[in-house]
Write a protein that holds these residues in place. Structure first.
Motif, mmCIF file in Angstrom:
data_model
loop_
_atom_site.group_PDB
_atom_site.id
_atom_site.type_symbol
_atom_site.label_atom_id
_atom_site.label_comp_id
_atom_site.label_asym_id
_atom_site.label_seq_id
_atom_site.Cartn_x
_atom_site.Cartn_y
_atom_site.Cartn_z
ATOM 1 N N LEU A 207 30.417 39.165 30.091
ATOM 2 C CA LEU A 207 29.941 39.263 31.473
ATOM 3 C C LEU A 207 30.556 38.185 32.354
ATOM 4 C CD1 LEU A 207 26.159 40.151 31.146
ATOM 5 C CD2 LEU A 207 27.976 41.574 32.071
ATOM 6 N N ALA A 208 30.744 36.993 31.790
ATOM 7 C CA ALA A 208 31.364 35.908 32.555
ATOM 8 C C ALA A 208 32.807 36.269 32.925
ATOM 9 C CB ALA A 208 31.333 34.618 31.746
ATOM 10 N N TYR A 209 33.522 36.868 31.989
ATOM 11 C CA TYR A 209 34.887 37.322 32.274
ATOM 12 C C TYR A 209 34.879 38.405 33.341
ATOM 13 C CZ TYR A 209 37.031 34.871 28.276
ATOM 14 O OH TYR A 209 37.515 33.926 27.416
ATOM 15 N N LEU A 210 33.932 39.326 33.221
ATOM 16 C CA LEU A 210 33.845 40.422 34.185
ATOM 17 C C LEU A 210 33.543 39.879 35.581
ATOM 18 C CD1 LEU A 210 33.905 43.534 34.435
ATOM 19 C CD2 LEU A 210 31.426 43.492 34.172
ATOM 20 N N GLN A 211 32.683 38.887 35.659
ATOM 21 C CA GLN A 211 32.358 38.279 36.950
ATOM 22 C C GLN A 211 33.592 37.636 37.576
ATOM 23 O OE1 GLN A 211 29.104 35.498 36.795
ATOM 24 N NE2 GLN A 211 29.162 35.085 38.990
ATOM 25 N N LYS A 212 34.391 36.998 36.742
ATOM 26 C CA LYS A 212 35.610 36.364 37.238
ATOM 27 C C LYS A 212 36.613 37.407 37.722
ATOM 28 C CE LYS A 212 39.061 32.871 35.993
ATOM 29 N NZ LYS A 212 39.556 31.974 34.915
ATOM 30 N N GLN A 213 36.722 38.513 36.990
ATOM 31 C CA GLN A 213 37.628 39.581 37.413
ATOM 32 C C GLN A 213 37.166 40.197 38.728
ATOM 33 O OE1 GLN A 213 39.048 42.208 34.025
ATOM 34 N NE2 GLN A 213 37.668 40.862 32.874
ATOM 35 N N ALA A 214 35.846 40.362 38.876
ATOM 36 C CA ALA A 214 35.314 40.897 40.128
ATOM 37 C C ALA A 214 35.599 39.937 41.280
ATOM 38 C CB ALA A 214 33.812 41.132 39.996
ATOM 39 N N GLU A 215 35.510 38.653 41.001
ATOM 40 C CA GLU A 215 35.791 37.640 42.031
ATOM 41 C C GLU A 215 37.205 37.781 42.572
ATOM 42 O OE1 GLU A 215 36.277 32.775 42.357
ATOM 43 O OE2 GLU A 215 35.286 33.667 40.613
ATOM 44 N N HIS A 216 38.154 38.071 41.667
ATOM 45 C CA HIS A 216 39.562 38.173 42.074
ATOM 46 C C HIS A 216 39.984 39.613 42.374
ATOM 47 C CE1 HIS A 216 40.495 33.970 41.173
ATOM 48 N NE2 HIS A 216 39.777 34.096 40.070
ATOM 49 N N SER A 217 39.063 40.561 42.212
ATOM 50 C CA SER A 217 39.389 41.984 42.388
ATOM 51 C C SER A 217 40.572 42.401 41.513
ATOM 52 C CB SER A 217 39.707 42.301 43.853
ATOM 53 O OG SER A 217 38.594 42.058 44.670
ATOM 54 N N SER A 218 40.705 41.746 40.395
ATOM 55 C CA SER A 218 41.832 41.991 39.492
ATOM 56 C C SER A 218 41.398 41.827 38.051
ATOM 57 C CB SER A 218 42.985 41.017 39.778
ATOM 58 O OG SER A 218 43.447 41.121 41.104
ATOM 59 N N LYS A 219 41.866 42.730 37.200
ATOM 60 C CA LYS A 219 41.617 42.577 35.776
ATOM 61 C C LYS A 219 42.612 41.576 35.204
ATOM 62 C CE LYS A 219 40.551 47.493 35.407
ATOM 63 N NZ LYS A 219 40.922 48.723 34.691
ATOM 64 N N PHE A 220 42.273 41.020 34.076
ATOM 65 C CA PHE A 220 43.208 40.131 33.397
ATOM 66 C C PHE A 220 42.840 40.059 31.920
ATOM 67 C CE2 PHE A 220 39.769 37.471 34.995
ATOM 68 C CZ PHE A 220 39.419 36.714 33.887
ATOM 69 N N ILE A 221 43.802 39.620 31.125
ATOM 70 C CA ILE A 221 43.565 39.417 29.700
ATOM 71 C C ILE A 221 42.915 38.045 29.550
ATOM 72 C CG2 ILE A 221 44.587 39.315 27.405
ATOM 73 C CD1 ILE A 221 44.999 42.004 28.721
ATOM 74 N N PRO A 222 41.665 37.963 29.116
ATOM 75 C CA PRO A 222 40.962 36.679 29.036
ATOM 76 C C PRO A 222 41.733 35.602 28.282
ATOM 77 C CG PRO A 222 39.427 38.453 28.686
ATOM 78 C CD PRO A 222 40.788 39.083 28.728
ATOM 79 N N ALA A 223 42.422 35.988 27.201
ATOM 80 C CA ALA A 223 43.156 35.002 26.406
ATOM 81 C C ALA A 223 44.258 34.331 27.210
ATOM 82 C CB ALA A 223 43.747 35.663 25.161
ATOM 83 N N GLU A 224 44.790 35.052 28.215
ATOM 84 C CA GLU A 224 45.850 34.488 29.041
ATOM 85 C C GLU A 224 45.286 33.555 30.111
ATOM 86 O OE1 GLU A 224 48.074 37.733 30.605
ATOM 87 O OE2 GLU A 224 48.809 38.396 28.641
ATOM 88 N N GLY A 225 44.013 33.761 30.460
ATOM 89 C CA GLY A 225 43.338 32.876 31.396
ATOM 90 C C GLY A 225 43.821 32.949 32.822
ATOM 91 N N LYS A 226 44.615 33.961 33.133
ATOM 92 C CA LYS A 226 45.115 34.076 34.503
ATOM 93 C C LYS A 226 45.419 35.530 34.815
ATOM 94 C CE LYS A 226 49.985 33.256 33.250
ATOM 95 N NZ LYS A 226 49.765 33.299 31.813
ATOM 96 N N LYS A 227 45.596 35.814 36.098
ATOM 97 C CA LYS A 227 45.933 37.160 36.518
ATOM 98 C C LYS A 227 47.388 37.466 36.177
ATOM 99 C CE LYS A 227 44.723 36.451 40.775
ATOM 100 N NZ LYS A 227 44.553 36.734 42.216
ATOM 101 N N ASN A 228 47.650 38.744 35.963
ATOM 102 C CA ASN A 228 48.990 39.228 35.716
ATOM 103 C C ASN A 228 49.419 40.004 36.946
ATOM 104 O OD1 ASN A 228 51.105 41.145 34.879
ATOM 105 N ND2 ASN A 228 50.717 40.360 32.813
#
Length: 337
Positions: free
Chosen positions: A223-244
C-alpha cells in the motif's frame, strides 16, 4: 463484382482479427502460422478469394479468444465469454498464469493501450511484486477455493508454493507496470484480503506467528508503494526506487463512494476492446463483444465521474484514503501481536 453473403461475413471476421493485433504485426503471417498454410494462401483468405472452413474459423476463434457474436448484428443481446477452466490440481495454475501473462504482453505490444480496472478487491497485479504475498494468495486460492487435495491439512509457509508460479507472477507485475491504467477503488477494496488473513490466523492455518506478520507487513508495504505511485501518477518497479521514463504519467487512482459490485476490467487498445469479469473468487472470463465493451466503458466513465481522484495533486484525498487503509492493517496486526 458483388461479394456473396458468406464472403461478406468472412471479410467482417477478418476485419475483426485485424483489430485484435497491434498494427506492427502481420495478420497474414499470423494466419499462415495458425492455419499452417502459405502466406499466399493466407492473403487469399484475407481478401475473401478463398473461403475459410469451419475448422479454420474454429482455430482462429480459439487463438484470438473470440466468438462469432463479436461482429455479427444477428447476436444482439447475446454475449459469449471465454475463460480458462481451473481444476482442483496445482498444475492448473501453470496455464492460469501463462494466460494472464500472454494477455498482458499482447496489450503491451499495442502503441496505444490502457487498462481501466474497477476493483472490488485489490488488483492481483499489486501482490505479485512480493514473493511471499504472492505465495499466500496462491495458497489461499488452492487450499480454500479450489480444495486442491495436496494442500489438505497443510499450513501456509512461503516455500510451500512452487517457485515457477512466483516467477510468472513477477513477470505479470512487470508487464502491468508498463501499461497505462486507471484503477477505481473504494473503502471496501481491501476488506477481502484483510478478512482472508484474519481467517487464516484464527483458524491456525499459518505455519507460525512470524509468517502471519510477514504477510501483514508486506501488505502494508504494498500500500505504501501504491500511495507513492499515486502521488507521482506513475507506476514504477519498487526495487528500482524511481520512476521509469516508459511509465511516466501512466497511472490514475480513484476512490469511489459508489459500491463497485465486482472486479471489472476494460482493455482499450487501438481498435481493440476487451472486457474481463471476475468469477469464482480469482478467475476471470473475457469477451471482445463490441456492444458489451461499449456499455462497460460507459459504466466505468460514469463511475469515474462519481469518484474522487487520488493521484497527482490530490494530496488530501490520497492521504486520508491510505491512512484509513493502514489503520485497518494496524488493527489486524494488533490482533496477532
Amino acid at each position: 463484382m458483388k461479394k456473396s453473403p458468406a464472403t461478406s461475413v468472412q471479410l467482417e471476421f477478418i476485419k475483426r482479427l485485424r483489430d485484435l493485433i497491434p498494427s506492427s504485426h502481420s495478420l497474414a503471417d499470423e494466419i499462415a502460422d495458425l492455419l499452417q498454410v502459405s502466406n499466399d494462401s493466407a492473403y487469399r483468405r484475407i481478401r475473401g478469394d478463398t473461403a475459410l472452413t469451419l475448422d479454420e474459423v474454429s482455430i482462429l476463434c480459439k487463438h484470438y479468444r473470440i466468438s462469432l457474436d463479436t461482429f455479427s448484428s444477428e447476436f444482439t443481446g447475446t454475449v459469449t465469454f471465454s475463460y480458462r477452466p481451473l481444476s482442483n490440481s496445482e498444475d492448473a495454475f501453470d496455464a492460469y498464469f501463462q494466460s494472464i501473462l500472454s494477455d498482458l504482453k499482447k496489450i503491451r505490444a499495442f502503441p496505444e493501450r490502457e487498462i481501466i480496472y474497477a476493483a472490488e478487491d485489490i488488483p492481483i497485479f499489486h501482490y505479485y511484486q512480493f514473493p511471499e504475498l504472492t505465495a499466500f494468495k496462491i495458497f489461499y486460492w488452492t487450499k480454500s477455493v479450489l480444495n486442491v487435495p495436496s494442500f489438505e491439512g497443510k499450513k501456509f509457509r512461503p516455500d510451500i508454493i512452487d517457485k515457477r508460479f512466483i516467477g510468472y507472477a513477477r513477470e505479470i507485475f512487470d508487464n502491468y507496470v508498463a501499461i497505462p491504467s486507471t484503477e477505481i477503488w473504494n473503502e471496501e477494496t481491501m476488506s477481502g484480503m484483510l478478512k482472508s488473513i484474519e481467517f487464516y490466523w484464527e483458524s491456525g492455518l499459518f505455519a507460525d506467528k512470524s509468517v502471519a506478520m510477514l504477510i501483514i507487513d508486506q501488505l502494508s508495504q504494498m500500500l505504501a508503494y501504491l500511495q507513492k505511485q499515486a502521488e507521482h501518477s506513475s507506476k514504477f518497479i519498487p526495487a528500482e526506487g524511481k520512476k521509469n521514463a516508459e511509465f511516466e504519467n501512466n497511472f490514475n487512482l480513484y476512490n469511489s463512494e459508489v459500491m463497485i459490485g465486482n472486479n471489472c476490467i476494460l482493455v482499450l487498445a487501438e481498435n481493440y476492446k476487451a472486457g474481463y469479469l471476475s468469477y469464482h473468487t480469482f478467475n476471470s472470463m473475457v469477451t471482445s463483444n463490441a456492444q458489451y465493451c461499449e456499455e462497460t466503458e460507459q459504466w466505468l466513465k460514469n463511475l469515474i465521474r462519481k469518484s474522487v481522484l487520488m493521484s497527482g495533486v490530490a494530496e488530501k484525498q490520497r492521504y486520508r484514503f491510505f491512512k484509513t487503509a493502514q489503520e485497518a492493517i494496524d488493527k489486524l496486526r494488533a490482533k496477532i501481536v
